[in-house]
Write a protein that holds these residues in place. Structure first.
Motif: not given
Length: 205
Positions: A58-59, A73-75, A80-87
């Motif tokens: 949480x931010x 937003x990047x953090x 939750x989506x480190x590889x930017x491969x999840x919907x």
């Protein structure tokens, strides 16, 4: 609350109306490492305890002020989506915005996201190309004519005490603008100028 049931947090299992969530083996459950909050403020001790004990990222507005919305937003995405491969499913509650931007909310608290910060979140998600679902929560008084909406907004909160038509229209206008940004249209687009400086006191870049 819906997220609490999907996460299967303690005490939610005892609510009969939601027993099907825990009993079903086919309904996908939400995992704590798949959810992140941005722009939290006015968080009560019980809520803080839930976030900490379950390791939910949480931010708060402190982090937004300290690092800037871009870094936050990047953090958040890295968490939750480190590889930017999840919907991505984006849930945007207009309560996250400052009341000067979206006054017709169920729980207006000063010090929220600015017009641009809210839109940046949506724009950044759109840029990932991973947006799979979006819901926007707004509060409207009973008198508001929903047939006047020029976009589809999930009207999940209706507060009869919000009796200012101007505030309601302003909030809906911002909500529609957020949806368009999440779908790929920048708030800098000249077609988005319906949200005027005279309403928010902010400049659209």
């Amino acid at each position: 609350m819906p997220a609490a049931f999907l996460l299967g947090l303690p005490s939610t299992e005892t609510v009969p109306e939601f027993a099907w969530l825990t009993q079903s083996k086919t309904i996908p459950k939400l995992h704590t490492n798949s959810i992140v909050f941005i722009g939290l403020r006015d968080v009560d001790p019980g809520e803080k305890k839930i976030l900490k004990e379950n390791g939910i990222t949480a931010f708060g507005m402190h982090e937004v002020d300290k690092y800037g919305i871009g870094e936050v937003v990047e953090r958040a995405l890295d968490a939750v989506n480190p590889h930017r491969d999840r919907p991505i499913h984006l849930t945007f509650d207009v309560d996250a915005l400052d009341p000067s931007v979206a006054p017709s909310t169920g729980t207006p608290v000063r010090g929220g996201l600015t017009f641009r910060e809210g839109h940046y979140i949506c724009e950044a998600i759109a840029e990932t190309g991973l947006l799979a679902a979006l819901d926007l929560v707004v509060s409207l008084p009973f008198f508001f004519d929903v047939s006047s909406l020029k976009c589809f907004v999930s009207l999940q909160e209706v507060n009869p005490s919000l009796n200012d038509e101007f505030d309601a229209q302003q909030t809906v206008s911002v909500g529609c603008s957020l949806v368009r940004s999440a779908l790929g249209r920048s708030s800098s687009d000249k077609r988005e100028q319906s949200y005027s400086d005279s309403i928010a006191g902010e400049t659209l870049l």
